[in-house]
Design a protein around this motif. Structure first.
Motif, PDB file in Angstrom:
ATOM      1  N   HIS A 197       0.806  -1.226   0.000  1.00  0.00           N
ATOM      2  CA  HIS A 197       0.000   0.000   0.000  1.00  0.00           C
ATOM      3  C   HIS A 197       0.837   1.274   0.000  1.00  0.00           C
ATOM      4  O   HIS A 197       0.352   2.327  -0.406  1.00  0.00           O
ATOM      5  CB  HIS A 197      -0.932   0.008   1.212  1.00  0.00           C
ATOM      6  CG  HIS A 197      -2.118  -0.880   1.059  1.00  0.00           C
ATOM      7  ND1 HIS A 197      -3.226  -0.539   0.329  1.00  0.00           N
ATOM      8  CD2 HIS A 197      -2.360  -2.135   1.528  1.00  0.00           C
ATOM      9  CE1 HIS A 197      -4.108  -1.522   0.357  1.00  0.00           C
ATOM     10  NE2 HIS A 197      -3.610  -2.505   1.072  1.00  0.00           N
ATOM     11  N   ASN A 198       2.097   1.167   0.428  1.00  0.00           N
ATOM     12  CA  ASN A 198       2.888   2.387   0.587  1.00  0.00           C
ATOM     13  C   ASN A 198       4.158   2.447  -0.252  1.00  0.00           C
ATOM     14  O   ASN A 198       4.659   3.548  -0.511  1.00  0.00           O
ATOM     15  CB  ASN A 198       3.291   2.548   2.066  1.00  0.00           C
ATOM     16  CG  ASN A 198       2.108   2.693   2.986  1.00  0.00           C
ATOM     17  OD1 ASN A 198       1.562   3.778   3.142  1.00  0.00           O
ATOM     18  ND2 ASN A 198       1.687   1.600   3.616  1.00  0.00           N
ATOM     19  N   CYS A 199       4.653   1.301  -0.696  1.00  0.00           N
ATOM     20  CA  CYS A 199       5.984   1.270  -1.308  1.00  0.00           C
ATOM     21  C   CYS A 199       6.014   0.785  -2.749  1.00  0.00           C
ATOM     22  O   CYS A 199       6.974   1.067  -3.471  1.00  0.00           O
ATOM     23  CB  CYS A 199       6.920   0.384  -0.478  1.00  0.00           C
ATOM     24  SG  CYS A 199       6.935   0.776   1.287  1.00  0.00           S
ATOM     25  N   ARG A 248       9.247  13.958   7.818  1.00  0.00           N
ATOM     26  CA  ARG A 248       8.632  14.108   6.502  1.00  0.00           C
ATOM     27  C   ARG A 248       9.406  15.076   5.615  1.00  0.00           C
ATOM     28  O   ARG A 248       9.403  14.964   4.391  1.00  0.00           O
ATOM     29  CB  ARG A 248       7.182  14.609   6.665  1.00  0.00           C
ATOM     30  CG  ARG A 248       6.385  14.575   5.370  1.00  0.00           C
ATOM     31  CD  ARG A 248       6.051  13.133   5.016  1.00  0.00           C
ATOM     32  NE  ARG A 248       5.509  13.016   3.676  1.00  0.00           N
ATOM     33  CZ  ARG A 248       6.250  12.802   2.588  1.00  0.00           C
ATOM     34  NH1 ARG A 248       7.556  12.710   2.673  1.00  0.00           N
ATOM     35  NH2 ARG A 248       5.688  12.663   1.407  1.00  0.00           N
ATOM     36  N   SER A 249      10.090  16.028   6.230  1.00  0.00           N
ATOM     37  CA  SER A 249      10.805  17.050   5.464  1.00  0.00           C
ATOM     38  C   SER A 249      12.151  16.560   4.937  1.00  0.00           C
ATOM     39  O   SER A 249      12.762  17.215   4.093  1.00  0.00           O
ATOM     40  CB  SER A 249      11.017  18.285   6.334  1.00  0.00           C
ATOM     41  OG  SER A 249      11.726  17.939   7.526  1.00  0.00           O
ATOM     42  N   ASP A 250      12.642  15.418   5.434  1.00  0.00           N
ATOM     43  CA  ASP A 250      13.952  14.917   5.006  1.00  0.00           C
ATOM     44  C   ASP A 250      13.877  14.371   3.595  1.00  0.00           C
ATOM     45  O   ASP A 250      12.945  13.650   3.238  1.00  0.00           O
ATOM     46  CB  ASP A 250      14.416  13.813   5.967  1.00  0.00           C
ATOM     47  CG  ASP A 250      15.898  13.524   5.839  1.00  0.00           C
ATOM     48  OD1 ASP A 250      16.308  13.050   4.749  1.00  0.00           O
ATOM     49  OD2 ASP A 250      16.643  13.753   6.806  1.00  0.00           O
ATOM     50  N   GLU A 251      14.889  14.701   2.775  1.00  0.00           N
ATOM     51  CA  GLU A 251      14.847  14.277   1.365  1.00  0.00           C
ATOM     52  C   GLU A 251      15.028  12.770   1.207  1.00  0.00           C
ATOM     53  O   GLU A 251      14.721  12.205   0.150  1.00  0.00           O
ATOM     54  CB  GLU A 251      15.918  15.009   0.563  1.00  0.00           C
ATOM     55  CG  GLU A 251      17.344  14.699   0.986  1.00  0.00           C
ATOM     56  CD  GLU A 251      18.380  15.438   0.157  1.00  0.00           C
ATOM     57  OE1 GLU A 251      19.561  15.070   0.231  1.00  0.00           O
ATOM     58  OE2 GLU A 251      17.998  16.382  -0.567  1.00  0.00           O
ATOM     59  N   PRO A 255       8.002   6.542   2.606  1.00  0.00           N
ATOM     60  CA  PRO A 255       7.798   6.821   1.181  1.00  0.00           C
ATOM     61  C   PRO A 255       8.099   8.288   0.872  1.00  0.00           C
ATOM     62  O   PRO A 255       7.884   9.170   1.701  1.00  0.00           O
ATOM     63  CB  PRO A 255       6.321   6.528   0.962  1.00  0.00           C
ATOM     64  CG  PRO A 255       5.876   5.731   2.134  1.00  0.00           C
ATOM     65  CD  PRO A 255       6.735   6.180   3.274  1.00  0.00           C
ATOM     66  N   SER A 256       8.596   8.539  -0.341  1.00  0.00           N
ATOM     67  CA  SER A 256       8.974   9.899  -0.707  1.00  0.00           C
ATOM     68  C   SER A 256       7.783  10.771  -1.046  1.00  0.00           C
ATOM     69  O   SER A 256       7.885  11.996  -1.030  1.00  0.00           O
ATOM     70  CB  SER A 256       9.927   9.861  -1.901  1.00  0.00           C
ATOM     71  OG  SER A 256       9.325   9.214  -3.003  1.00  0.00           O
TER      72      SER A 256
END
Length: 792
Positions: A197-199, A248-251, A255-256
């Motif tokens: 579902h996420n990757c 969440r802010s990390d590059e 999931p991106s």
């Protein structure tokens, strides 16, 4: 194809210039709007020459962007609803930019100030269009949440807590607990579900970002381009755990795109690694999408109430009770006879028939009327031919017919409808065809080089699955589907049934070197023998698909018929039968009853249109998109617009024949009449404007919304206006006074006498003795009334 002349690479290269070209209209057209705003504010035309240049370059680049975009679609891996919306918004924007430039040229060069408002409206719409098209393009390349993911509410370091009871139990058990084999299997299932579902959108067979795949055991254990992502000795320092735990802010966060994993989901993955990253060798693929049951089901009938003489009403009554909906009062006789005439034979009821029906005191008269209409075999066949021509993409002219690469089935189809062929036999003859019915699975033999997903065997697989089984195999014909769990290998295995050679699997039109097997989509229905001839394989398939245990085939059919008669299916869209119905019991019962009644479509229609449910007042939706909403609540038949063919036949009945009998394409055994039914004629501008498709693709649902093209054709269309003029002369000759003429026009067109206000207004326009021009205006105004154009 162009690729055959200049080489595939050239067109693919030009197509990929599309994003570059897109920036020209985006920038220049917005600049033009800004300059126009400045000119408007300063109330002078000093900027007009500059605006003209900017508009000209912007319009030209918009057209080029569309052309390059079409090359990109043809030669690259893009598909789906977002693509279609992006394409049509782009085309519309390019067209608007050209029209806007033309308006401005009239102002700039010819000093025609009366075009100013049209120009400014066109410019504003163009900028709006290019903005929407740009957003849809960004959604294609960057994901649907490209804009929303940066909003404050999207910048959440963790998603919602998992609601899986299994997950909660496993987390509660903790790392010190000794897990049984069953618990380890459950833990693995939970992790694989999280991955799915996420990757999978970045790390599966369809897209391998960073050389990492998370859909199979061997790939997970191997890791990606940076090495292993799982450390069994130190789970907390596993690269996978590190990435999913980042802010969440990390590059580097995974999931991106979209929301981060919840705390519970991260805990489950950590626990799984600490327990050895168990992944059973026999673990099946995780199903991301719901799939409806295949087997038939006969639900018990709800208790009957007074007036419930039809099983449909018992199920709908139970649904109304559950949703606290009161039964509305049924429609009157005049509305009912018009509705049922149009639905069963596609024609307006004659005024004298309406009068007799209203005067009839027999309480069973509605049931008797339906029997009479269903007994009008040719009229019934000529009406329902439209529905099946759309679905089976059968037509009389167009792509493929010119080159002998397409085969009509009209003779067979008309006779099947006229004779009310049982649906199981109907399907068997389509799938395992003779010469007269082979056109459906033979599809269209396109000229030149085509995409592998459009070879005739794949067309057959796609169309059979869509029309007969209500599932989308088109995405899976190019790559593993993004909208269902069907895989590329499933599509090719099914297509191989229709092929006399072994098919090589092509992914996104590129050969994989893997050969397809031969398999029916639902293996529980049977096994296809791949060693026999294609004719024998088709015979096996036809038997398996029409088997009584294939409840899906019959649910799909009854859902389509319900949608035709009610304006919306029990499941919507009608081609996505894995969606949730608003009444599973009603759908299952109708399918079961249909099979018990020997697959008789007329009996199914009788059951539906004699129900109190069908006789409820129509319900209007202010937005057609609400038809597909999960929150849709059934309250009665939807208000529907006449189809192109119903409207054309109504005009022929009321005014003058649009199509002389000599224009019909199907002649044998069809009784001669005063005019040819429009279902039997070639497509034209009028029918196209009113919604008749070109039938190069399967069409199982037409839009019921009016549009600009319809308005233009019914206002300025040459064919429509010619018929109005001819009809006006006949009406003028037949009736000596305006009073008589107005009275009969209303009776014939609307099935009622004109109201006094209507009569006075019409007579005032016509004068005491009708003139042809006035009669033409009267006919036109009546035909454009919602009362005429809608099935209420």
């Amino acid at each position: 194809m162009l690729s055959g002349v200049f080489g595939f690479w050239m067109w693919q290269f030009l197509g990929r210039l599309h994003p570059l070209m897109v920036h020209f209209p985006v920038a220049l057209l917005v600049v033009a709007l800004v300059l126009e705003a400045i000119a408007f504010r300063k109330k002078n035309d000093v900027l007009r020459p500059g605006i003209q240049v900017v508009l000209a370059v912007g319009a030209a680049s918009a057209v080029l962007a569309v052309m390059f975009g079409l090359l990109l679609i043809a030669n690259d891996d893009y598909s789906g609803d977002v693509l279609n919306a992006h394409l049509w918004f782009g085309v519309a924007t390019a067209a608007l930019s050209v029209v806007t430039l033309w308006f401005h040229t009239k102002i700039f060069k010819h000093q025609k100030i009366n075009f100013l408002k049209l120009y400014r409206a066109g410019l504003l719409l163009t900028v709006i269009g290019v903005t929407v098209a740009g957003h849809l393009g960004a959604s294609l390349t960057h994901g649907a949440d490209f804009l929303t993911e940066v909003l404050p509410q999207a910048d959440d370091e963790s998603g919602p807590e998992t609601e899986s009871p299994a997950s909660m139990a496993l987390i509660k058990a903790g790392g010190d607990h000794t897990f049984t084999e069953k618990e380890l299997d459950l833990l693995s299932l939970e992790v694989r579900t999280i991955f799915a579902h996420n990757c999978y959108k970045c790390h599966s067979a369809d897209k391998i970002k960073g050389e990492l795949r998370l859909d199979k055991k061997e790939f997970v254990m191997k890791g990606g381009e940076s090495g292993p992502v799982i450390d069994l000795k130190d789970p907390d320092n596993s690269e996978l755990v590190r990435r999913i735990s980042l802010p969440r802010s990390d590059e580097d966060v995974m999931p991106s795109k979209g929301k981060s994993l919840s705390k519970d989901e991260i805990a489950i993955i950590k626990l799984w690694i600490s327990k050895g990253a168990h992944w059973p060798d026999n673990a099946g693929e995780i199903k991301l999408f719901p799939m409806a049951a295949l087997a038939p089901r006969t639900p018990a009938l709800p208790p009957a109430r007074p007036g419930d003489n039809n099983a449909v009403d018992r199920f709908v009554g139970a649904y109304f009770d559950k949703n606290k909906i009161e039964w509305p009062t049924l429609i009157d006789d005049k509305l009912y006879i018009r509705r049922v005439y149009l639905d069963i034979v596609g024609l307006l009821p004659p005024p004298e028939t309406i009068d007799a029906f209203v005067a009839n005191k027999n309480p069973d008269k509605r049931n008797q009327l339906v029997k009479e209409l269903l007994g009008m075999n040719d009229a019934y066949a000529q009406h329902w031919l439209t529905f099946w021509n759309d679905a089976l993409r059968n037509d009389y002219t167009g792509t493929g017919y010119i080159t002998g690469g397409r085969f009509g089935i009209t003779d067979w189809l008309y006779e099947s409808l006229r004779d009310n062929k049982p649906y199981d036999a109907f399907v068997r003859e389509l799938i395992s065809p003779g010469k007269r019915s082979e056109g459906f699975i033979r599809g269209i033999q396109w000229r030149g080089t085509i995409n592998a997903s459009q070879r005739v065997e794949m067309q057959a697989a796609q169309n059979v699955s869509q029309v007969l089984l209500g599932l989308n195999l088109k995405c899976a014909s190019c790559h593993d589907s993004f909208v269902s769990d069907w895989k590329l290998k499933d599509a090719y295995a099914f297509a191989s049934i229709f092929s006399d050679t072994t098919l090589e699997i092509n992914r996104c039109d590129k050969p994989t070197g893997k050969m397809a097997g031969t398999k029916i989509l639902f293996e529980e229905l049977g096994t296809i023998d791949s060693t026999v001839s294609v004719e024998e394989k088709l015979k096996q398939l036809s038997v398996f698909l029409t088997s009584p245990k294939n409840g899906r085939l019959y649910r799909t059919l009854v859902n389509r018929m319900w949608a035709q008669l009610m304006g919306r299916g029990i499941i919507e869209p009608v081609d996505l039968m894995d969606n949730k119905p608003w009444s599973q019991d009603l759908l299952d019962w109708l399918a079961s009853d249909f099979v018990e009644n020997n697959h008789d479509i007329k009996t199914l229609i009788y059951t539906i249109v004699t129900s109190r449910t069908y006789q409820l007042p129509s319900v209007a939706l202010d937005d057609e998109n609400k038809i597909n909403s999960e929150s849709f609540a059934f309250g009665g038949p939807l208000l529907r617009r006449l189809s192109a063919e119903q409207f054309a036949d109504a005009v022929s009945t009321v005014v003058y024949p649009l199509y002389p009998d000599s224009t019909r394409q199907y002649v044998p055994a069809v009784p001669a009449s005063s005019f040819a039914r429009s279902s039997l004629v070639k497509n034209d501008n009028l029918l196209t404007a009113l919604g008749r498709p070109n039938r190069e693709n399967v069409t199982t649902k037409r839009s019921s919304q009016a549009n600009l093209l319809q308005a233009m054709e019914l206002t300025n269309g040459a064919m429509f206006n010619t018929v109005l003029a001819r009809g006006a002369r006949q009406w003028q000759v037949k009736y000596a006074t305006s009073d008589q003429l107005v009275h009969e026009v209303y009776r014939k067109a609307l099935g009622r006498n004109p109201a006094e206000a209507e009569r006075k207004a019409a007579v005032a326009i016509l004068g005491p003795k009708p003139e042809a021009n006035g009669v033409e205006d009267l006919l036109w105004s009546v035909l454009l009334l919602p009362e005429f154009q809608l099935i209420q």
